[in-house]
Scaffold this active site. Sequence first.
Site, PDB file in Angstrom:
ATOM      1  N   GLU A   1      -3.258  -0.754  -0.979  1.00 39.60           N
ATOM      2  CA  GLU A   1      -4.043  -1.491   0.006  1.00 39.60           C
ATOM      3  C   GLU A   1      -3.506  -2.911   0.189  1.00 39.60           C
ATOM      4  O   GLU A   1      -3.290  -3.632  -0.785  1.00 39.60           O
ATOM      5  CB  GLU A   1      -5.504  -1.530  -0.427  1.00 39.60           C
ATOM      6  CG  GLU A   1      -6.082  -0.140  -0.702  1.00 39.60           C
ATOM      7  CD  GLU A   1      -7.440  -0.193  -1.356  1.00 39.60           C
ATOM      8  OE1 GLU A   1      -8.230  -1.077  -0.989  1.00 39.60           O
ATOM      9  OE2 GLU A   1      -7.707   0.648  -2.236  1.00 39.60           O
TER      10      GLU A   1
ATOM     11  N   HIS B   1      -7.390  -0.591   3.894  1.00 37.58           N
ATOM     12  CA  HIS B   1      -7.594   0.283   2.732  1.00 37.58           C
ATOM     13  C   HIS B   1      -6.832   1.602   2.950  1.00 37.58           C
ATOM     14  O   HIS B   1      -7.436   2.657   3.170  1.00 37.58           O
ATOM     15  CB  HIS B   1      -9.096   0.531   2.606  1.00 37.58           C
ATOM     16  CG  HIS B   1      -9.553   1.140   1.324  1.00 37.58           C
ATOM     17  ND1 HIS B   1      -8.888   2.163   0.683  1.00 37.58           N
ATOM     18  CD2 HIS B   1     -10.647   0.876   0.562  1.00 37.58           C
ATOM     19  CE1 HIS B   1      -9.555   2.504  -0.402  1.00 37.58           C
ATOM     20  NE2 HIS B   1     -10.622   1.734  -0.503  1.00 37.58           N
TER      21      HIS B   1
END
Length: 308
Positions: A273, A171
């Site tokens: 991400e 992330h």
Amino acid sequence: MTLTDTLTAAFGQSGRITFETNPLGGVVARLVTRCGTAVVALQGAQVLSWKPTPDAAGVLWLSPMARLGTGKPLRGGIPVCWPWFGPHPDAQTGKGAHGFVRAADWRVTESAVSASETRLTLSYALSPDDEAALGGQARLSLDFVLTDTLDISLTTANTGTAALTISEALHSYFTIGDIASVELTGLEGRHYLDQLSGATIEQRGSIAIRTETDRIYWDTPDTVVIHDRSLGRQIAISKRGSSSTVVWNPWRDKAQRLGDMDEDGYRRMVCVETANVGPRNLKIIEPGETHTLAVRIACIKVNAASTD
């Protein structure tokens, strides 16, 4: 001996890999090459910072409110989302978002250096509660390789007797000069799920972010490039073992609701991400098999006058 002393004795590499207590409150590993430095927290195996050269701006954004050792995930850097991304697939369980490893303590298992690279490996052993939440047994490892790029590889080994179905993401929060001066390329023509509206949309042209953005791009092996006119650089995010790309920025109102982002933080970050998120891009790992999700981050153009 302190924990940092023990880790340095076992895994330290003559100034190239050192362990220290970070001002944020937890133990971190500092990785050094001829080009730059990276800092990795043992909590969550989370990269907190990476500078490709000493005089470059940091590539990763970290909230000024981030603190280690609170039992809560840090906002920023590169959190590890596993074995689910977003809410738990069964909303009735009450389990938190993004899995159970991003605030957990990982163990250092290997380190190595050469003339051109610095390498560190962390691992995570699942508890019985973790196995119950996963619905199976697995072993996790995370490799960090620092050269003139930052390479991260998350490997899941299915050590049980039943197939595992997971979603996952690295992330990544990237520092930018100003969101108004940024565009993203590489996803032209791809379809995405707009998680705010529920609509499926085809990407037309480059991505400019002017409002809250939460998109899952499906079936995307593509390299994405962040073009940042304000900082005078481009950041390339390439990957393997990944079928999804998530693009996220909370914008003003949601950033205020989050509570762990400063008032104008949304203007200085964007998430791109590396992921496998569904339902189209879930990963099924058969017993005895492994799967690796990997990303390579490169600053392909840096303004040497930039500072952290």
